[in-house]
Design an enzyme around this catalytic site. Sequence first.
Site, PDB file in Angstrom:
ATOM      1  N   HIS A 193      -6.163  11.358   1.247  1.00  0.00           N
ATOM      2  CA  HIS A 193      -7.532  11.876   1.254  1.00  0.00           C
ATOM      3  C   HIS A 193      -7.898  12.226   2.682  1.00  0.00           C
ATOM      4  O   HIS A 193      -7.160  11.920   3.624  1.00  0.00           O
ATOM      5  CB  HIS A 193      -8.522  10.861   0.668  1.00  0.00           C
ATOM      6  CG  HIS A 193      -8.635   9.589   1.466  1.00  0.00           C
ATOM      7  ND1 HIS A 193      -9.311   9.518   2.674  1.00  0.00           N
ATOM      8  CD2 HIS A 193      -8.156   8.339   1.242  1.00  0.00           C
ATOM      9  CE1 HIS A 193      -9.246   8.292   3.157  1.00  0.00           C
ATOM     10  NE2 HIS A 193      -8.547   7.551   2.295  1.00  0.00           N
ATOM     11  N   ASP A 218       0.113  -7.489  -9.088  1.00  0.00           N
ATOM     12  CA  ASP A 218       0.983  -8.379  -8.320  1.00  0.00           C
ATOM     13  C   ASP A 218       0.129  -9.466  -7.667  1.00  0.00           C
ATOM     14  O   ASP A 218      -0.704  -9.180  -6.798  1.00  0.00           O
ATOM     15  CB  ASP A 218       1.728  -7.569  -7.259  1.00  0.00           C
ATOM     16  CG  ASP A 218       2.913  -8.315  -6.666  1.00  0.00           C
ATOM     17  OD1 ASP A 218       2.734  -9.473  -6.248  1.00  0.00           O
ATOM     18  OD2 ASP A 218       4.015  -7.727  -6.623  1.00  0.00           O
ATOM     19  N   SER A 256      -4.802   3.252   2.027  1.00  0.00           N
ATOM     20  CA  SER A 256      -4.782   4.644   1.556  1.00  0.00           C
ATOM     21  C   SER A 256      -3.517   5.341   2.047  1.00  0.00           C
ATOM     22  O   SER A 256      -3.208   5.315   3.236  1.00  0.00           O
ATOM     23  CB  SER A 256      -6.000   5.404   2.070  1.00  0.00           C
ATOM     24  OG  SER A 256      -7.180   4.890   1.511  1.00  0.00           O
TER      25      SER A 256
END
Length: 397
Positions: free
Chosen positions: A214, A333, A348
């Site tokens: 992004h 997890d 990210s």
Amino acid sequence: MRQVIRFFSAVALMLSVGIFSCVAYGEIQLPDEYCVVAGSGAEIGESVFSASAAASPQGDYELEVKAFGLFPVKTARVKVSQRRYVTVGGGIFGIRLYTRGVLIVGSEEIDTAAGAVSPAARAGLKKGDIILEINGAPVSRNNDISSAVESSGGDEIELLIERAGKRQTVSLLPVRSRTDKKFKAGLWVRDSSAGIGTVTFYDRKNGIFAGLGHAVCDVDTGEVLPISGGDAVNAAIKGCYKGKDGSPGELCGVFAPGEIGELYENCGIGVYGAFEALPQGEEIPVAIIDEVKTGKAQIISTVDGNGPQYYDIEITKLYTKSGQRNMTVEVCDERLIEKTGGIVQGMSGSPIIQNGMLVGAVTHVFVNDPRKGYAIFAQTMTDEAERISSPGYSDAA
């Protein structure tokens, strides 16, 4: 006899309505484009909708999608892609960006002998405008603005600005501050930004690496930060604020000495650049969009001093018509949940691996549920890396 006729008429009517509704639904909901790897056959099967073709031709082609194998629904474009191979990332890197021009992030009134005045407001300048030139001279740093204003002597200055992608000229009249007797414009501007993110992949073929998935946005305007360039630098993780419902967490990273590459582009689908040295690692195939499935997968993330690690996730939903938020993922997890609470800022760009292929990158976290987030398709990012490496590329394209 009449009852039998009425019964079959009613059945025929219901079937007609059902078929019409099904066709209308397919026309709206089914993708207009499908992707296949060159040399493979195209098979489309979604509920009652299907279409197929023999081995893909060299170029793009069209397929007719049918409902129940009988009723035409729409003609879909089939995009034929070459299989790409990249070296996956998962490591942290520092991001230092320099804006193209300077970004206006706010304005204020100046206390003058005639009272409070806002030169920026009088000139019609707005938050998010980009100042490119002053009196015909290029602008690249904050002090370019202050120097030009202070030396104006109170005369009007001409600004070339960019607003919503369009350029225009604006006249600004500085005013003298009653406090320090200097001429001022009442502008708050920014010429750079910095942070950390995760490397998604490195493409040895074209020399481009990608991260974040992004854009880096300005903290004040929320707009994508337009850049003239930037640096990728070494970074290290010193800790983590765990995410919790209503409060996204964050990796605590610091810049370490040494630049490791250049940054060329900051856009809605990631940050792109080139490393000074080729990273080591095995190349893996990149999944085309139609190869990505819901189900088990893994992400590669660096959340502590142990470097990139694999963590289990689930791809829970796919959005083939979305430009950037292409899938939702859920961390399952317990090791990662214990360390970070799920997905946190700084993760990210974390690569997503499924069936031995790079299928995407983590981009956003759900604020009210840090175990869940959005991700982007890897093919979207590799397509952009390929575009950037092309001879005719420019960041204004």
